[in-house]
Enzyme design. Structure first.
Site, PDB file in Angstrom:
ATOM      1  N   ALA A  10       0.407  -0.959  -0.077  1.00  0.00           N
ATOM      2  CA  ALA A  10      -0.229  -0.193  -0.053  1.00  0.00           C
ATOM      3  C   ALA A  10       0.978   1.112   0.090  1.00  0.00           C
ATOM      4  O   ALA A  10       0.112   2.214  -0.609  1.00  0.00           O
ATOM      5  CB  ALA A  10      -0.642   0.380   1.290  1.00  0.00           C
ATOM      6  N   LYS A  12       3.941   1.875  -1.249  1.00  0.00           N
ATOM      7  CA  LYS A  12       4.249   1.522  -2.923  1.00  0.00           C
ATOM      8  C   LYS A  12       3.624   2.481  -3.452  1.00  0.00           C
ATOM      9  O   LYS A  12       3.586   3.268  -4.564  1.00  0.00           O
ATOM     10  CB  LYS A  12       5.031   0.421  -3.927  1.00  0.00           C
ATOM     11  CG  LYS A  12       5.619   0.159  -3.036  1.00  0.00           C
ATOM     12  CD  LYS A  12       6.578  -1.301  -3.712  1.00  0.00           C
ATOM     13  CE  LYS A  12       7.414  -1.901  -3.757  1.00  0.00           C
ATOM     14  NZ  LYS A  12       8.292  -2.718  -3.884  1.00  0.00           N
ATOM     15  N   ASP A  72      11.722  -2.641  -8.555  1.00  0.00           N
ATOM     16  CA  ASP A  72      12.552  -3.584  -7.618  1.00  0.00           C
ATOM     17  C   ASP A  72      13.500  -2.726  -7.014  1.00  0.00           C
ATOM     18  O   ASP A  72      14.254  -2.281  -7.434  1.00  0.00           O
ATOM     19  CB  ASP A  72      13.136  -5.231  -8.549  1.00  0.00           C
ATOM     20  CG  ASP A  72      13.795  -6.168  -7.629  1.00  0.00           C
ATOM     21  OD1 ASP A  72      13.120  -6.526  -6.135  1.00  0.00           O
ATOM     22  OD2 ASP A  72      13.781  -6.367  -7.721  1.00  0.00           O
ATOM     23  N   GLY A 156      11.640  -2.066   6.228  1.00  0.00           N
ATOM     24  CA  GLY A 156      13.444  -3.057   5.527  1.00  0.00           C
ATOM     25  C   GLY A 156      13.567  -2.103   6.613  1.00  0.00           C
ATOM     26  O   GLY A 156      13.676  -1.969   7.909  1.00  0.00           O
ATOM     27  N   TYR A 157      14.997  -1.775   5.829  1.00  0.00           N
ATOM     28  CA  TYR A 157      16.150  -0.942   6.231  1.00  0.00           C
ATOM     29  C   TYR A 157      15.809   0.145   6.162  1.00  0.00           C
ATOM     30  O   TYR A 157      16.684   0.927   6.975  1.00  0.00           O
ATOM     31  CB  TYR A 157      17.403  -1.201   5.456  1.00  0.00           C
ATOM     32  CG  TYR A 157      16.997  -2.703   4.843  1.00  0.00           C
ATOM     33  CD1 TYR A 157      18.140  -3.447   6.083  1.00  0.00           C
ATOM     34  CD2 TYR A 157      17.215  -3.474   3.905  1.00  0.00           C
ATOM     35  CE1 TYR A 157      18.314  -5.238   5.505  1.00  0.00           C
ATOM     36  CE2 TYR A 157      17.011  -4.702   3.277  1.00  0.00           C
ATOM     37  CZ  TYR A 157      17.958  -5.912   4.403  1.00  0.00           C
ATOM     38  OH  TYR A 157      17.853  -6.662   4.121  1.00  0.00           O
ATOM     39  N   HIS A 183      15.234   6.490  -3.860  1.00  0.00           N
ATOM     40  CA  HIS A 183      15.597   5.162  -4.412  1.00  0.00           C
ATOM     41  C   HIS A 183      14.366   5.499  -5.132  1.00  0.00           C
ATOM     42  O   HIS A 183      14.666   5.465  -6.434  1.00  0.00           O
ATOM     43  CB  HIS A 183      16.452   4.512  -4.608  1.00  0.00           C
ATOM     44  CG  HIS A 183      15.336   3.388  -3.141  1.00  0.00           C
ATOM     45  ND1 HIS A 183      14.501   4.329  -1.862  1.00  0.00           N
ATOM     46  CD2 HIS A 183      14.787   2.105  -3.397  1.00  0.00           C
ATOM     47  CE1 HIS A 183      14.288   3.363  -1.191  1.00  0.00           C
ATOM     48  NE2 HIS A 183      14.508   2.181  -2.160  1.00  0.00           N
TER      49      HIS A 183
END
EC number: 3.6.1.66
Length: 198
Positions: A10, A12, A72, A156-157, A183
């Site tokens: 959601a 993204k 990706d 994530g990170y 990014h």
């Protein structure tokens, strides 16, 4: 026109929606995988972010007939020779275990001095439109890895990544700040000229 983002994430989907709205592309309606009939999704087996993004976008077009965007992305750490890279989501073995992945990276960097903890979030985004050439673009967000997680605005990170020029982690930035610099934001904005042409 319907534009399918080949993702169930959601965050993204909201990010692409905000970027499309900011670019005033009112003719595009962003959908996610939850908005279309389910189809078999191939595992991410590409050696590069670009290969994985292109495969996901092509699968989405083949299954739905809609124009599709897929990305990706992952974390490339200098001291780990660019890893976890395309294995970022499954670095600890299981797919999507953010906490285990984060702890493994911190453990692997335990003896690495602060000045050698450079890293970049990297994203490849692919646009596949029936009857048109495929497009793949890239975005990179440089920074460094800190020693303890901070922040809750991400996944994530994000809690261990401090972007260049910042003291806050990615997980301490607002959604708008991340859209401007991340990014994925950079890669998705690189697609805008191609989206305008639809």
């Amino acid at each position: 026109m319907k534009l399918l983002l080949a993702s169930r994430n959601a965050g993204k989907i909201a990010e692409l929606d905000r970027i499309v709205a900011a670019a005033e592309l009112a003719n595009l309606q962003v959908l996610g995988l939850r908005d279309v009939p389910e189809y078999p999704e191939a595992p991410e087996t590409g050696a590069t972010f670009a290969e994985n993004a292109l495969a996901k976008a092509r699968d989405a077009v083949a299954a739905t007939g809609l124009a599709a965007v897929a990305d990706d992305s992952g974390l490339a750490i200098d001291a780990l020779n660019g890893m976890p890279g395309v294995l970022s989501a499954r670095w600890s073995g299981g797919h999507g275990d953010d906490e285990a992945n984060l702890r493994l990276v911190l453990g692997q960097l335990g003896d690495v001095p602060d000045e050698r903890r450079g890293a970049a979030f990297v994203c490849a985004a692919a646009l596949v439109v029936p009857g048109r050439p495929d497009v793949v673009v890239h975005g990179e967000w440089r920074g460094r890895i800190i020693r303890e997680p901070r922040g809750t605005n991400g996944f994530g990170y994000d809690p261990i990544f401090v972007p260049d020029g910042e003291e806050r982690t990615s997980a301490e930035l607002s959604a708008q700040e991340k859209d401007a610099d991340s990014h994925r934001g950079r890669a998705l904005r690189a697609l805008l000229p191609h989206l305008r042409a639809l």
